[in-house]
Design an enzyme around this catalytic site. Structure first.
Site, mmCIF file in Angstrom:
data_model
loop_
_atom_site.group_PDB
_atom_site.id
_atom_site.type_symbol
_atom_site.label_atom_id
_atom_site.label_comp_id
_atom_site.label_asym_id
_atom_site.label_seq_id
_atom_site.Cartn_x
_atom_site.Cartn_y
_atom_site.Cartn_z
ATOM 1 N N ALA A 65 42.226 49.868 42.258
ATOM 2 C CA ALA A 65 40.956 50.115 42.932
ATOM 3 C C ALA A 65 40.168 51.092 42.056
ATOM 4 C CB ALA A 65 41.211 50.708 44.304
ATOM 5 N N GLY A 108 45.704 48.575 43.126
ATOM 6 C CA GLY A 108 45.071 47.438 43.807
ATOM 7 C C GLY A 108 45.175 46.144 43.006
ATOM 8 N N GLU A 111 48.507 44.830 43.836
ATOM 9 C CA GLU A 111 48.454 44.375 45.237
ATOM 10 C C GLU A 111 47.724 43.046 45.344
ATOM 11 O OE1 GLU A 111 46.821 48.282 46.309
ATOM 12 O OE2 GLU A 111 48.372 48.348 47.852
ATOM 13 N N GLU A 131 49.641 54.950 42.432
ATOM 14 C CA GLU A 131 48.812 55.764 43.341
ATOM 15 C C GLU A 131 49.395 57.158 43.572
ATOM 16 O OE1 GLU A 131 49.559 52.569 43.826
ATOM 17 O OE2 GLU A 131 47.804 51.480 44.570
#
Ligand code: CAA
Length: 257
Positions: A65, A108, A111, A131
């Protein structure tokens, strides 16, 4: 839709979506995710398309992200904007989605790859959920899908210690379907997608749904818990420090609050 952050093409009966933010290692900001979801939904509706491939470039599938976009956000802002709910629309795409992954596939990005139905990796692929280095946890399915795919022991190391998995490890642990040389991974993913696209569409659709049902029992509860924890962490000093330190290119100093 006018796409600025992705390139959308068709290859025979396959819809190909390429991330196009190479300077940011294809970091997934709000705009790129909106475009990705819109393009996938368009392909899902088209009779000319039988399967979808999502890819980045050789250096990065996606490095997570976009940290710069969320570094200053509060927990309430994260929860209210609930950007990750956009990802739920990808889960509703009925056609098979294959992630063609090379280079960094982190946070992300990892993911997203795991939210696809299959992963074809290049030999250079690196999978990870770093993260923890930012003072947060994965928020878009990482703790859930990774654990189901590779088991608790490896998932703990990846989530808690920021361990990266090489392509070979990802294959051995059951995270990806195949590994190909860098020059061939995209071709391999497209070939696999075209093979699936040539099969009976309804059987493919129900086959995908059935396998995902086996995989996703209780997934919805796990995803909701994970997402709440991810948003909550934006109320901590450590998240502010972790993300600021990334942007400032220095080591974070954790305070535990
Ligand atoms: N968000 C925003 N920008 C990013 C980014 C990200 N996730 N990852 C890389 N970039 C940017 C860098 O800031 C840099 O930009 P500038 O040139 O403007 O400084 C550019 O992309 C190139 O990156 P690096 O210079 O850092 O490249 P490198 O080869 O030295 O390192 C890397 C590569 C190890 C992948 C490193 O970029 C990195 O650690 N990135 C962050 C990975 C990460 O923590 N991802 C998780 C994000 S949080 C998340 O995803 C939450 C969730 O679950 C939804």
């Amino acid at each position: 839709m006018d796409y600025r952050n992705i390139i959308v093409e068709t290859r025979d009966r396959v819809g190909l979506i390429r991330f196009n933010r190479p300077q940011q290692l294809n970091a997934l900001n709000g705009a790129i995710m909106e475009e990705l979801v819109a393009a996938a939904e368009d392909f899902d509706k088209s009779d000319a398309i039988g399967a979808i491939v999502i890819t980045g470039d050789e250096r990065a599938f996606a490095a997570g992200a976009d940290i710069k976009e969320m570094a200053e956000a509060s927990a309430v802002e994260m929860l209210t904007a609930d950007r990750i709910s956009l990802w739920d629309r990808l889960r509703k795409v009925r056609k098979v989605i294959i992630a063609a992954v090379s280079g960094f596939c982190l946070g992300g990005g990892c993911e997203l790859a795991m939210a696809c139905d299959m992963i074809v990796a290049s030999e250079s692929a690196k999978f990870g959920q770093p993260e923890i280095n930012l003072g947060v946890i994965p928020g878009a399915g990482g703790t859930q899908r990774l654990t189901r795919a590779v088991g608790k022991a490896i998932a703990m190391e990846v989530v808690l210690n920021g361990r990266f998995l090489s392509a070979e490890e990802a294959y051995r642990f059951g995270l990806c379907n195949r590994v190909a040389p860098v020059e061939q991974y995209l071709g391999e993913a497209l070939r696999l997608a075209n093979e699936i696209a040539a099969r009976a569409p309804l059987a493919v659709r129900f086959g995908k749904e059935a396998v995902n049902n086996a995989f996703e029992n209780f997934l919805a509860d796990g995803l909701a818990d994970e997402r709440r924890a991810f948003y909550f962490l934006f109320s901590t000093d450590d998240q502010k420090e972790g993300m600021k330190a990334f942007i400032d290119k220095r080591k974070p100093e954790w305070k535990g609050r």
